[in-house]
Scaffold this motif. Structure first.
Motif, PDB file in Angstrom:
ATOM      1  N   GLU A  14       0.829  -1.203   0.000  1.00  0.00           N
ATOM      2  CA  GLU A  14       0.000   0.000   0.000  1.00  0.00           C
ATOM      3  C   GLU A  14       0.861   1.250   0.000  1.00  0.00           C
ATOM      4  OE1 GLU A  14      -3.371   0.323   2.670  1.00  0.00           O
ATOM      5  OE2 GLU A  14      -3.421  -1.870   2.809  1.00  0.00           O
ATOM      6  N   PHE A  15       1.921   1.227   0.803  1.00  0.00           N
ATOM      7  CA  PHE A  15       2.839   2.367   0.874  1.00  0.00           C
ATOM      8  C   PHE A  15       3.467   2.644  -0.491  1.00  0.00           C
ATOM      9  CE2 PHE A  15       7.278   3.724   1.227  1.00  0.00           C
ATOM     10  CZ  PHE A  15       7.094   4.997   1.746  1.00  0.00           C
ATOM     11  N   LEU A  16       3.977   1.592  -1.144  1.00  0.00           N
ATOM     12  CA  LEU A  16       4.612   1.764  -2.447  1.00  0.00           C
ATOM     13  C   LEU A  16       3.623   2.272  -3.484  1.00  0.00           C
ATOM     14  CD1 LEU A  16       6.892  -1.410  -2.624  1.00  0.00           C
ATOM     15  CD2 LEU A  16       7.647   0.969  -2.462  1.00  0.00           C
ATOM     16  N   LEU A  17       2.395   1.748  -3.461  1.00  0.00           N
ATOM     17  CA  LEU A  17       1.384   2.193  -4.415  1.00  0.00           C
ATOM     18  C   LEU A  17       1.036   3.661  -4.182  1.00  0.00           C
ATOM     19  CD1 LEU A  17      -0.365   1.227  -6.777  1.00  0.00           C
ATOM     20  CD2 LEU A  17      -2.151   0.702  -5.112  1.00  0.00           C
ATOM     21  N   ASN A  18       0.864   4.046  -2.918  1.00  0.00           N
ATOM     22  CA  ASN A  18       0.534   5.443  -2.600  1.00  0.00           C
ATOM     23  C   ASN A  18       1.675   6.389  -2.955  1.00  0.00           C
ATOM     24  OD1 ASN A  18      -2.039   4.853  -1.668  1.00  0.00           O
ATOM     25  ND2 ASN A  18      -1.357   4.569   0.434  1.00  0.00           N
ATOM     26  N   ARG A  19       2.902   5.990  -2.635  1.00  0.00           N
ATOM     27  CA  ARG A  19       4.048   6.854  -2.945  1.00  0.00           C
ATOM     28  C   ARG A  19       4.239   6.961  -4.457  1.00  0.00           C
ATOM     29  NH1 ARG A  19       9.891   5.684  -0.380  1.00  0.00           N
ATOM     30  NH2 ARG A  19       9.862   3.999  -1.911  1.00  0.00           N
ATOM     31  N   SER A  20       4.052   5.849  -5.144  1.00  0.00           N
ATOM     32  CA  SER A  20       4.166   5.861  -6.596  1.00  0.00           C
ATOM     33  C   SER A  20       3.112   6.778  -7.214  1.00  0.00           C
ATOM     34  CB  SER A  20       4.009   4.433  -7.129  1.00  0.00           C
ATOM     35  OG  SER A  20       4.191   4.380  -8.504  1.00  0.00           O
ATOM     36  N   SER A  21       1.904   6.702  -6.719  1.00  0.00           N
ATOM     37  CA  SER A  21       0.816   7.549  -7.206  1.00  0.00           C
ATOM     38  C   SER A  21       1.113   9.023  -6.938  1.00  0.00           C
ATOM     39  CB  SER A  21      -0.494   7.140  -6.543  1.00  0.00           C
ATOM     40  OG  SER A  21      -1.547   7.950  -6.968  1.00  0.00           O
ATOM     41  N   ALA A  22       1.612   9.321  -5.749  1.00  0.00           N
ATOM     42  CA  ALA A  22       1.946  10.710  -5.402  1.00  0.00           C
ATOM     43  C   ALA A  22       3.060  11.238  -6.307  1.00  0.00           C
ATOM     44  CB  ALA A  22       2.363  10.808  -3.936  1.00  0.00           C
ATOM     45  N   ASN A  23       4.090  10.422  -6.528  1.00  0.00           N
ATOM     46  CA  ASN A  23       5.177  10.837  -7.414  1.00  0.00           C
ATOM     47  C   ASN A  23       4.687  11.051  -8.840  1.00  0.00           C
ATOM     48  OD1 ASN A  23       7.534  11.149  -5.831  1.00  0.00           O
ATOM     49  ND2 ASN A  23       7.693   8.922  -5.611  1.00  0.00           N
ATOM     50  N   LEU A  24       3.773  10.208  -9.294  1.00  0.00           N
ATOM     51  CA  LEU A  24       3.196  10.384 -10.631  1.00  0.00           C
ATOM     52  C   LEU A  24       2.461  11.726 -10.725  1.00  0.00           C
ATOM     53  CD1 LEU A  24       2.494   9.189 -13.440  1.00  0.00           C
ATOM     54  CD2 LEU A  24       0.489   8.164 -12.357  1.00  0.00           C
ATOM     55  N   GLN A  25       1.669  12.042  -9.704  1.00  0.00           N
ATOM     56  CA  GLN A  25       0.911  13.295  -9.699  1.00  0.00           C
ATOM     57  C   GLN A  25       1.831  14.518  -9.667  1.00  0.00           C
ATOM     58  OE1 GLN A  25      -1.965  13.081  -6.537  1.00  0.00           O
ATOM     59  NE2 GLN A  25      -3.030  11.365  -7.478  1.00  0.00           N
ATOM     60  N   MET A  26       3.015  14.364  -9.072  1.00  0.00           N
ATOM     61  CA  MET A  26       3.971  15.476  -9.011  1.00  0.00           C
ATOM     62  C   MET A  26       4.938  15.474 -10.195  1.00  0.00           C
ATOM     63  SD  MET A  26       4.847  15.704  -4.921  1.00  0.00           S
ATOM     64  CE  MET A  26       5.551  14.069  -4.825  1.00  0.00           C
ATOM     65  N   SER A  27       4.663  14.622 -11.181  1.00  0.00           N
ATOM     66  CA  SER A  27       5.499  14.497 -12.390  1.00  0.00           C
ATOM     67  C   SER A  27       6.904  13.981 -12.097  1.00  0.00           C
ATOM     68  CB  SER A  27       5.572  15.831 -13.150  1.00  0.00           C
ATOM     69  OG  SER A  27       4.280  16.227 -13.552  1.00  0.00           O
ATOM     70  N   HIS A  28       7.056  13.215 -11.028  1.00  0.00           N
ATOM     71  CA  HIS A  28       8.329  12.546 -10.714  1.00  0.00           C
ATOM     72  C   HIS A  28       8.226  11.123 -11.269  1.00  0.00           C
ATOM     73  CE1 HIS A  28       8.677  15.403  -7.008  1.00  0.00           C
ATOM     74  NE2 HIS A  28       8.899  16.032  -8.153  1.00  0.00           N
ATOM     75  N   PHE A  29       8.275  11.027 -12.591  1.00  0.00           N
ATOM     76  CA  PHE A  29       7.957   9.781 -13.260  1.00  0.00           C
ATOM     77  C   PHE A  29       8.955   8.659 -12.987  1.00  0.00           C
ATOM     78  CE2 PHE A  29       6.248  13.232 -16.033  1.00  0.00           C
ATOM     79  CZ  PHE A  29       4.932  13.089 -15.620  1.00  0.00           C
ATOM     80  N   SER A  30      10.231   8.966 -12.913  1.00  0.00           N
ATOM     81  CA  SER A  30      11.237   7.921 -12.654  1.00  0.00           C
ATOM     82  C   SER A  30      11.051   7.316 -11.271  1.00  0.00           C
ATOM     83  CB  SER A  30      12.651   8.480 -12.786  1.00  0.00           C
ATOM     84  OG  SER A  30      12.896   8.845 -14.122  1.00  0.00           O
ATOM     85  N   GLU A  31      10.788   8.166 -10.273  1.00  0.00           N
ATOM     86  CA  GLU A  31      10.577   7.680  -8.901  1.00  0.00           C
ATOM     87  C   GLU A  31       9.289   6.860  -8.818  1.00  0.00           C
ATOM     88  OE1 GLU A  31      11.257  10.814  -9.695  1.00  0.00           O
ATOM     89  OE2 GLU A  31      13.089  11.354  -8.640  1.00  0.00           O
ATOM     90  N   ALA A  32       8.248   7.334  -9.480  1.00  0.00           N
ATOM     91  CA  ALA A  32       6.971   6.616  -9.490  1.00  0.00           C
ATOM     92  C   ALA A  32       7.142   5.247 -10.136  1.00  0.00           C
ATOM     93  CB  ALA A  32       5.915   7.427 -10.223  1.00  0.00           C
ATOM     94  N   LEU A  33       7.887   5.201 -11.227  1.00  0.00           N
ATOM     95  CA  LEU A  33       8.125   3.949 -11.933  1.00  0.00           C
ATOM     96  C   LEU A  33       8.896   2.960 -11.062  1.00  0.00           C
ATOM     97  CD1 LEU A  33       7.933   2.290 -14.528  1.00  0.00           C
ATOM     98  CD2 LEU A  33       9.994   3.471 -15.336  1.00  0.00           C
ATOM     99  N   LYS A  34       9.902   3.433 -10.346  1.00  0.00           N
ATOM    100  CA  LYS A  34      10.691   2.552  -9.469  1.00  0.00           C
ATOM    101  C   LYS A  34       9.812   1.904  -8.413  1.00  0.00           C
ATOM    102  CE  LYS A  34      15.008   5.093  -9.934  1.00  0.00           C
ATOM    103  NZ  LYS A  34      15.926   6.027  -9.293  1.00  0.00           N
ATOM    104  N   ASP A  35       8.944   2.688  -7.770  1.00  0.00           N
ATOM    105  CA  ASP A  35       8.073   2.127  -6.740  1.00  0.00           C
ATOM    106  C   ASP A  35       7.056   1.153  -7.330  1.00  0.00           C
ATOM    107  OD1 ASP A  35       9.239   3.300  -4.519  1.00  0.00           O
ATOM    108  OD2 ASP A  35       7.889   5.026  -4.509  1.00  0.00           O
ATOM    109  N   ALA A  36       6.506   1.488  -8.496  1.00  0.00           N
ATOM    110  CA  ALA A  36       5.548   0.587  -9.134  1.00  0.00           C
ATOM    111  C   ALA A  36       6.223  -0.744  -9.470  1.00  0.00           C
ATOM    112  CB  ALA A  36       4.969   1.231 -10.396  1.00  0.00           C
TER     113      ALA A  36
END
Length: 93
Positions: A14-36
């Protein structure tokens, strides 16, 4: 009290999904991709993680985004109606 391992994995997922989603919304695509991708290693049928991965790959202009979107659809939860009569569904087909 220590949490059981299965519960720890659930919270981490859940933490990884939420952090990935937050990073996606902030346009931090590389970080979001790593967590996903971390989440998908443990939960390969996680539809939300596949969706985020597809969006990140699209924004980063990387390959395999179509496959990620297809997996997102493939692994969506399917709800079964307990009210629907099985005989009715057979006649509808």
């Amino acid at each position: 009290h220590a949490l059981p391992i299965s519960l720890k994995k659930s919270y981490k997922g859940e933490f990884l999904l939420n952090r990935s989603s937050a990073n996606l919304q902030m346009s931090h695509f590389s970080e979001a991709l790593k967590d996903a991708e971390k989440l998908l290693k443990n939960e390969p049928e996680n539809s939300g993680a596949w969706l985020i991965k597809g969006k990140c790959l699209r924004k980063l202009r990387k390959p395999f985004r179509k496959q990620a979107f297809e997996n997102s659809i493939k692994f969506q939860e399917k709800y079964i109606s307990l009210l629907e009569d099985e005989d009715e569904t057979k006649t509808k087909k």
